[in-house]
Design a protein around this motif. Structure first.
Motif, PDB file in Angstrom:
ATOM      1  N   HIS A  98       0.780  -1.236   0.000  1.00 34.29           N
ATOM      2  CA  HIS A  98       0.000   0.000   0.000  1.00 34.29           C
ATOM      3  C   HIS A  98       0.816   1.293   0.000  1.00 34.29           C
ATOM      4  O   HIS A  98       0.270   2.372  -0.223  1.00 34.29           O
ATOM      5  CB  HIS A  98      -1.063   0.002   1.113  1.00 34.29           C
ATOM      6  CG  HIS A  98      -0.569   0.294   2.494  1.00 34.29           C
ATOM      7  ND1 HIS A  98      -0.075  -0.674   3.333  1.00 34.29           N
ATOM      8  CD2 HIS A  98      -0.536   1.451   3.186  1.00 34.29           C
ATOM      9  CE1 HIS A  98       0.251  -0.129   4.499  1.00 34.29           C
ATOM     10  NE2 HIS A  98      -0.018   1.168   4.427  1.00 34.29           N
ATOM     11  N   HIS A  99       2.123   1.223   0.193  1.00 34.41           N
ATOM     12  CA  HIS A  99       2.978   2.413   0.084  1.00 34.41           C
ATOM     13  C   HIS A  99       3.854   2.379  -1.167  1.00 34.41           C
ATOM     14  O   HIS A  99       4.738   3.217  -1.321  1.00 34.41           O
ATOM     15  CB  HIS A  99       3.847   2.579   1.330  1.00 34.41           C
ATOM     16  CG  HIS A  99       3.098   3.143   2.489  1.00 34.41           C
ATOM     17  ND1 HIS A  99       2.627   4.446   2.527  1.00 34.41           N
ATOM     18  CD2 HIS A  99       2.707   2.580   3.655  1.00 34.41           C
ATOM     19  CE1 HIS A  99       1.993   4.652   3.666  1.00 34.41           C
ATOM     20  NE2 HIS A  99       2.021   3.539   4.368  1.00 34.41           N
ATOM     21  N   SER A 105       8.906   4.895  -6.657  1.00 37.17           N
ATOM     22  CA  SER A 105       9.393   5.774  -5.593  1.00 37.17           C
ATOM     23  C   SER A 105       8.822   5.434  -4.215  1.00 37.17           C
ATOM     24  O   SER A 105       9.180   6.072  -3.235  1.00 37.17           O
ATOM     25  CB  SER A 105       9.078   7.240  -5.923  1.00 37.17           C
ATOM     26  OG  SER A 105       7.675   7.451  -5.935  1.00 37.17           O
ATOM     27  N   GLY A 106       7.965   4.441  -4.145  1.00 39.61           N
ATOM     28  CA  GLY A 106       7.379   4.073  -2.861  1.00 39.61           C
ATOM     29  C   GLY A 106       8.302   3.184  -2.046  1.00 39.61           C
ATOM     30  O   GLY A 106       9.493   3.090  -2.312  1.00 39.61           O
ATOM     31  N   TYR A 107       7.726   2.551  -1.059  1.00 46.00           N
ATOM     32  CA  TYR A 107       8.506   1.629  -0.244  1.00 46.00           C
ATOM     33  C   TYR A 107       7.636   0.451   0.110  1.00 46.00           C
ATOM     34  O   TYR A 107       6.443   0.516   0.064  1.00 46.00           O
ATOM     35  CB  TYR A 107       9.061   2.332   0.996  1.00 46.00           C
ATOM     36  CG  TYR A 107       8.033   2.863   1.970  1.00 46.00           C
ATOM     37  CD1 TYR A 107       7.527   2.067   2.989  1.00 46.00           C
ATOM     38  CD2 TYR A 107       7.564   4.172   1.887  1.00 46.00           C
ATOM     39  CE1 TYR A 107       6.594   2.561   3.896  1.00 46.00           C
ATOM     40  CE2 TYR A 107       6.639   4.673   2.783  1.00 46.00           C
ATOM     41  CZ  TYR A 107       6.165   3.858   3.788  1.00 46.00           C
ATOM     42  OH  TYR A 107       5.252   4.343   4.679  1.00 46.00           O
ATOM     43  N   LEU A 108       8.051  -0.506   0.304  1.00 47.34           N
ATOM     44  CA  LEU A 108       8.972  -1.450   0.865  1.00 47.34           C
ATOM     45  C   LEU A 108       9.832  -2.112  -0.200  1.00 47.34           C
ATOM     46  O   LEU A 108      11.014  -2.274  -0.015  1.00 47.34           O
ATOM     47  CB  LEU A 108       8.219  -2.566   1.596  1.00 47.34           C
ATOM     48  CG  LEU A 108       7.592  -2.164   2.892  1.00 47.34           C
ATOM     49  CD1 LEU A 108       6.661  -3.217   3.405  1.00 47.34           C
ATOM     50  CD2 LEU A 108       8.654  -1.881   3.898  1.00 47.34           C
ATOM     51  N   ARG A 121      -3.235  -0.312  -5.076  1.00 49.42           N
ATOM     52  CA  ARG A 121      -3.327   0.965  -5.795  1.00 49.42           C
ATOM     53  C   ARG A 121      -4.455   1.817  -5.219  1.00 49.42           C
ATOM     54  O   ARG A 121      -4.329   3.033  -5.071  1.00 49.42           O
ATOM     55  CB  ARG A 121      -3.575   0.719  -7.280  1.00 49.42           C
ATOM     56  CG  ARG A 121      -2.418   0.092  -8.011  1.00 49.42           C
ATOM     57  CD  ARG A 121      -2.855  -0.378  -9.390  1.00 49.42           C
ATOM     58  NE  ARG A 121      -1.802  -1.048 -10.094  1.00 49.42           N
ATOM     59  CZ  ARG A 121      -1.263  -0.623 -11.234  1.00 49.42           C
ATOM     60  NH1 ARG A 121      -1.717   0.474 -11.805  1.00 49.42           N
ATOM     61  NH2 ARG A 121      -0.297  -1.293 -11.807  1.00 49.42           N
ATOM     62  N   ILE A 122      -5.562   1.166  -4.901  1.00 49.98           N
ATOM     63  CA  ILE A 122      -6.702   1.872  -4.301  1.00 49.98           C
ATOM     64  C   ILE A 122      -6.361   2.325  -2.898  1.00 49.98           C
ATOM     65  O   ILE A 122      -6.625   3.474  -2.511  1.00 49.98           O
ATOM     66  CB  ILE A 122      -7.958   0.982  -4.324  1.00 49.98           C
ATOM     67  CG1 ILE A 122      -8.412   0.746  -5.769  1.00 49.98           C
ATOM     68  CG2 ILE A 122      -9.078   1.590  -3.476  1.00 49.98           C
ATOM     69  CD1 ILE A 122      -9.474  -0.329  -5.932  1.00 49.98           C
ATOM     70  N   LEU A 123      -5.753   1.450  -2.101  1.00 52.04           N
ATOM     71  CA  LEU A 123      -5.371   1.819  -0.739  1.00 52.04           C
ATOM     72  C   LEU A 123      -4.380   2.981  -0.737  1.00 52.04           C
ATOM     73  O   LEU A 123      -4.450   3.850   0.138  1.00 52.04           O
ATOM     74  CB  LEU A 123      -4.770   0.620  -0.001  1.00 52.04           C
ATOM     75  CG  LEU A 123      -5.743  -0.470   0.405  1.00 52.04           C
ATOM     76  CD1 LEU A 123      -4.996  -1.666   0.985  1.00 52.04           C
ATOM     77  CD2 LEU A 123      -6.769   0.062   1.399  1.00 52.04           C
ATOM     78  N   ALA A 124      -3.474   3.024  -1.704  1.00 44.63           N
ATOM     79  CA  ALA A 124      -2.495   4.108  -1.775  1.00 44.63           C
ATOM     80  C   ALA A 124      -3.186   5.465  -1.902  1.00 44.63           C
ATOM     81  O   ALA A 124      -2.831   6.423  -1.208  1.00 44.63           O
ATOM     82  CB  ALA A 124      -1.544   3.885  -2.952  1.00 44.63           C
TER      83      ALA A 124
END
Length: 190
Positions: A98-99, A105-108, A121-124
């Motif tokens: 979700h990140h 460019s996100g994480y984990l 994608r929706i949770l983001a």
């Protein structure tokens, strides 16, 4: 902020994100089964924060690099907890991702594009909008206008374009709003 208030915030945060995620999913025309999995994913998306000391989640000043790394681990912790449960849907995977951001460019795991599942994608988008419209221990809410500008600016680079469009339509055309009784509390970073 007290631990009790932090728990109250977390419950409100989760319900706001879940409500928005579901509304986005409906706007995208997701089937009933995917919607059910999305709802479950949204209700547990931040479960990994159980491994983060409450003092960090409620810290009223900027976090150190080490503290931020610990906060960022919540997606992986959530994945580890949820992967032990035999869901019919990719709940653990959605929580882990979700990140993540489309451009990597996100994480984990620095996933990109199609490697990120639709639920994540929706949770983001739902998490970003909710986070910006709620107070945090270290800042006041930015507001809905700014939140929608941020996701709109990130359309097709950070965030899935169809998800962003569905979110924007909810607020701009369908008068969607977060429940007021749940938006008054400050809380942890997402």
């Amino acid at each position: 902020m007290s631990i009790r208030l932090a728990k109250l915030y977390a419950a409100g945060n989760t319900h706001r994100v879940a409500g928005l995620a579901e509304a986005i999913g409906r706007g995208l025309g997701l089937d009933a089964s995917t919607m059910q999995g999305l709802r479950i994913s949204a209700l547990v998306y931040d479960i990994g924060k159980i491994a983060i000391p409450a003092e960090l989640l409620t810290k009223p000043i900027a976090l150190s690099a080490w503290e931020m790394a610990l906060i960022k681990s919540h997606g992986e912790v959530g994945y580890e907890v949820l992967s032990e449960i035999d869901f019919l849907w990719p709940v653990a995977k959605a929580v882990r991702q979700h990140h993540e951001r489309l451009d990597g460019s996100g994480y984990l795991h620095v996933l990109e594009d199609d490697a990120i599942i639709v639920e994540a994608r929706i949770l983001a988008v739902a998490d970003t909008v909710e986070a910006m419209t709620a107070n945090r221990p270290y800042r006041f809410a930015k507001g809905l206008v700014e939140a929608l500008e941020v996701v709109s600016a990130g359309k097709n680079t950070l965030f899935d374009g169809a998800v962003v469009e569905a979110c924007l339509a909810l607020f701009r055309e369908k008068d969607y709003s977060f429940p007021q009784s749940l938006t008054r509390h400050g809380g942890s970073s997402s």
